[in-house]
Design a protein around this motif. Structure first.
Motif, PDB file in Angstrom:
ATOM      1  N   ALA A  59      -4.277   5.521   3.286  1.00 31.47           N
ATOM      2  CA  ALA A  59      -5.101   5.193   4.121  1.00 31.47           C
ATOM      3  C   ALA A  59      -5.098   3.524   4.592  1.00 31.47           C
ATOM      4  CB  ALA A  59      -6.931   5.471   3.594  1.00 31.47           C
ATOM      5  N   THR A  60      -4.899   2.843   3.621  1.00 31.86           N
ATOM      6  CA  THR A  60      -4.878   1.195   3.670  1.00 31.86           C
ATOM      7  C   THR A  60      -3.656   0.913   4.461  1.00 31.86           C
ATOM      8  OG1 THR A  60      -5.921   1.006   1.443  1.00 31.86           O
ATOM      9  CG2 THR A  60      -4.799  -0.961   2.536  1.00 31.86           C
ATOM     10  N   ALA A  91       0.919  -0.959   0.071  1.00 31.30           N
ATOM     11  CA  ALA A  91       0.124   0.246   0.054  1.00 31.30           C
ATOM     12  C   ALA A  91       0.787   1.239   0.067  1.00 31.30           C
ATOM     13  CB  ALA A  91      -0.838   0.016   0.980  1.00 31.30           C
ATOM     14  N   LEU A  92       1.793   1.204   0.731  1.00 33.73           N
ATOM     15  CA  LEU A  92       2.893   2.536   0.915  1.00 33.73           C
ATOM     16  C   LEU A  92       3.626   2.276  -0.391  1.00 33.73           C
ATOM     17  CD1 LEU A  92       4.125   4.427   2.277  1.00 33.73           C
ATOM     18  CD2 LEU A  92       5.982   2.723   3.452  1.00 33.73           C
ATOM     19  N   TRP A  94     -10.553  -1.959   2.916  1.00 37.91           N
ATOM     20  CA  TRP A  94      -9.564  -0.730   2.516  1.00 37.91           C
ATOM     21  C   TRP A  94      -8.897  -1.652   1.218  1.00 37.91           C
ATOM     22  CZ3 TRP A  94      -9.890   3.933   2.807  1.00 37.91           C
ATOM     23  CH2 TRP A  94     -10.360   4.580   3.803  1.00 37.91           C
ATOM     24  N   ALA A  95      -8.875  -2.606   1.263  1.00 40.09           N
ATOM     25  CA  ALA A  95      -8.122  -3.491   0.136  1.00 40.09           C
ATOM     26  C   ALA A  95      -8.981  -3.315  -1.143  1.00 40.09           C
ATOM     27  CB  ALA A  95      -7.589  -4.886   0.353  1.00 40.09           C
ATOM     28  N   ILE A  96     -10.352  -3.584  -0.801  1.00 33.69           N
ATOM     29  CA  ILE A  96     -11.124  -3.325  -2.014  1.00 33.69           C
ATOM     30  C   ILE A  96     -11.241  -1.823  -2.464  1.00 33.69           C
ATOM     31  CG2 ILE A  96     -13.735  -3.466  -2.633  1.00 33.69           C
ATOM     32  CD1 ILE A  96     -13.774  -5.954  -0.762  1.00 33.69           C
ATOM     33  N   VAL A  97     -11.232  -0.897  -1.577  1.00 30.35           N
ATOM     34  CA  VAL A  97     -11.240   0.481  -1.858  1.00 30.35           C
ATOM     35  C   VAL A  97     -10.106   0.732  -2.772  1.00 30.35           C
ATOM     36  CG1 VAL A  97     -10.949   2.755  -0.979  1.00 30.35           C
ATOM     37  CG2 VAL A  97     -12.782   0.983   0.118  1.00 30.35           C
ATOM     38  N   LEU A  98      -8.764   0.247  -2.277  1.00 35.01           N
ATOM     39  CA  LEU A  98      -7.644   0.366  -2.855  1.00 35.01           C
ATOM     40  C   LEU A  98      -7.639  -0.060  -4.462  1.00 35.01           C
ATOM     41  CD1 LEU A  98      -4.557   1.342  -2.904  1.00 35.01           C
ATOM     42  CD2 LEU A  98      -4.249  -1.197  -1.755  1.00 35.01           C
ATOM     43  N   HIS A 123      -2.815  -7.969  -5.852  1.00 38.13           N
ATOM     44  CA  HIS A 123      -2.172  -8.934  -4.944  1.00 38.13           C
ATOM     45  C   HIS A 123      -2.378  -8.264  -3.428  1.00 38.13           C
ATOM     46  CE1 HIS A 123      -0.513 -10.748  -8.440  1.00 38.13           C
ATOM     47  NE2 HIS A 123      -0.062 -11.783  -7.708  1.00 38.13           N
ATOM     48  N   THR A 124      -2.471  -7.204  -3.172  1.00 32.81           N
ATOM     49  CA  THR A 124      -2.649  -6.624  -1.861  1.00 32.81           C
ATOM     50  C   THR A 124      -4.016  -7.122  -1.308  1.00 32.81           C
ATOM     51  OG1 THR A 124      -1.385  -4.507  -2.338  1.00 32.81           O
ATOM     52  CG2 THR A 124      -3.097  -4.635  -0.583  1.00 32.81           C
ATOM     53  N   LEU A 125      -5.066  -7.301  -2.080  1.00 36.56           N
ATOM     54  CA  LEU A 125      -6.494  -7.831  -1.863  1.00 36.56           C
ATOM     55  C   LEU A 125      -6.285  -9.248  -1.541  1.00 36.56           C
ATOM     56  CD1 LEU A 125      -9.435  -7.707  -1.376  1.00 36.56           C
ATOM     57  CD2 LEU A 125      -9.584  -7.765  -3.695  1.00 36.56           C
TER      58      LEU A 125
END
Length: 312
Positions: free
Chosen positions: A277-278, A194-195, A262-266, A223-225
């Motif tokens: 934010a994530t 995320a960063l 937050w992963a979905i928002v991302l 991949h974050t999700l």
């Protein structure tokens, strides 16, 4: 000359202060590691952790973690000067000489190892040394510049503190301690990616092959999700194995649902603030998860006693 004016004078001309050495230790990272170390200690025993182990164990682990952070500053000093997030670090700006920083890192590492060997036990000391070398040498010197899977492979070093806390108390490696390591290991990629999405241009500028640079932002978001979903499953294992009870399960589900949100928002990509934010939520998530685990640990025996008494 004031500190602000000295810093504005340019690299190599600023005055050195204790805050520069403090920053060299990456205190926020070390404090998070120590939180998981402390909770690893308490999870290893039904009652209170002996005060000597609590104090000297975390002091030794913390000093070694700070030494690894200082080595990271040393190795990355040239790219730190180019990246917006790190350009004001003390070595990059010349407020600290590399020789002084190297001596400082060595003193911290030796002191930490000595405390662990003398006051705790050899197993904890050597595992801590392996973690230090894993982050400062294997990750920082090699993996970070070699593969986009750097944070996945290198994450094992940063996941070690709860195991170190556990072995500091018991002198042995237990499956439950490894489960705590697994949680942090799986948490690390979505936390850092995320960063990395937010700072993609910085990493591209210094030719560091972070996943958003090599495979694109969309790929990294996906991949974050996926890792966040895997993390959700992994955090259920303490309950499934009997290590933790219902309070922990409730906390893990609620906190995990927040991380997935937050992963979905991302992934949807509509909010430019979503990456940071994530990232920020991931830090709160890990701290809260381990605190809830600790609360559950000390409530579980009382619950069992009450249920047994009621049955009788």
């Amino acid at each position: 000359m004031s500190r602000e004016n000295a810093a504005a004078a340019g690299p190599g001309r600023a005055t050195v202060g204790w805050r520069d050495y403090y920053e060299l230790c990456k205190p926020n990272v070390v404090f998070l590691m120590l939180l998981t170390s402390v909770i690893g200690m308490f999870m290893a025993v039904p009652g209170m952790v002996p005060w000597r182990v609590l104090v000297f164990g975390n002091l030794g682990i913390g000093l070694c973690a700070a030494a690894a952070a200082a080595v990271n500053h040393l190795v990355d000093r040239r790219i730190d000067l180019i990246m917006a997030r790190t350009h004001n670090r003390p070595i990059a700006q010349g407020r600290l000489k590399t020789a002084n920083a190297a001596v400082f890192a060595a003193v911290l590492g030796v002191a930490g190892m000595a405390i662990l060997l003398i006051e705790i036990n050899a197993l904890t000391a050597w595992l801590t040394l392996a973690s230090l070398l894993g982050y400062a040498v294997v990750y920082t010197l090699y993996l970070k510049r070699a593969t986009p899977q750097n944070i996945v492979i290198g994450g094992i070093a940063g996941a070690a503190p709860p195991l170190l806390g556990w072995t500091a108390v018991t002198g042995e490696i237990h499956g439950h301690a490894l489960l705590l390591v697994l949680i942090i290991f799986v948490w690390t990629p979505p936390h850092f990616w995320a960063l990395a999405i937010h700072r993609r241009d910085d990493y591209a500028k210094v030719d560091i092959p972070m996943l958003p640079v090599t495979h694109g932002i969309g790929y990294t978001k996906l991949h974050t999700l996926l890792y966040t979903l895997l993390l959700f499953v992994v955090t259920l294992l303490p309950f499934a194995t009997g290590m933790s009870g219902m309070l922990y399960l409730l906390g893990a589900v609620c906190l995990g649902a927040g991380f997935i949100y937050w992963a979905i928002v991302l992934l949807r990509g509509n909010d430019p603030k979503a990456p940071m934010a994530t990232f920020k939520y991931s830090i709160i998530y890990l701290m809260a998860l381990f605190v809830v685990m600790l609360l559950d640990h000390y409530m579980l025996p009382a619950t069992i006693i009450y249920e047994v008494s009621a049955y009788e």
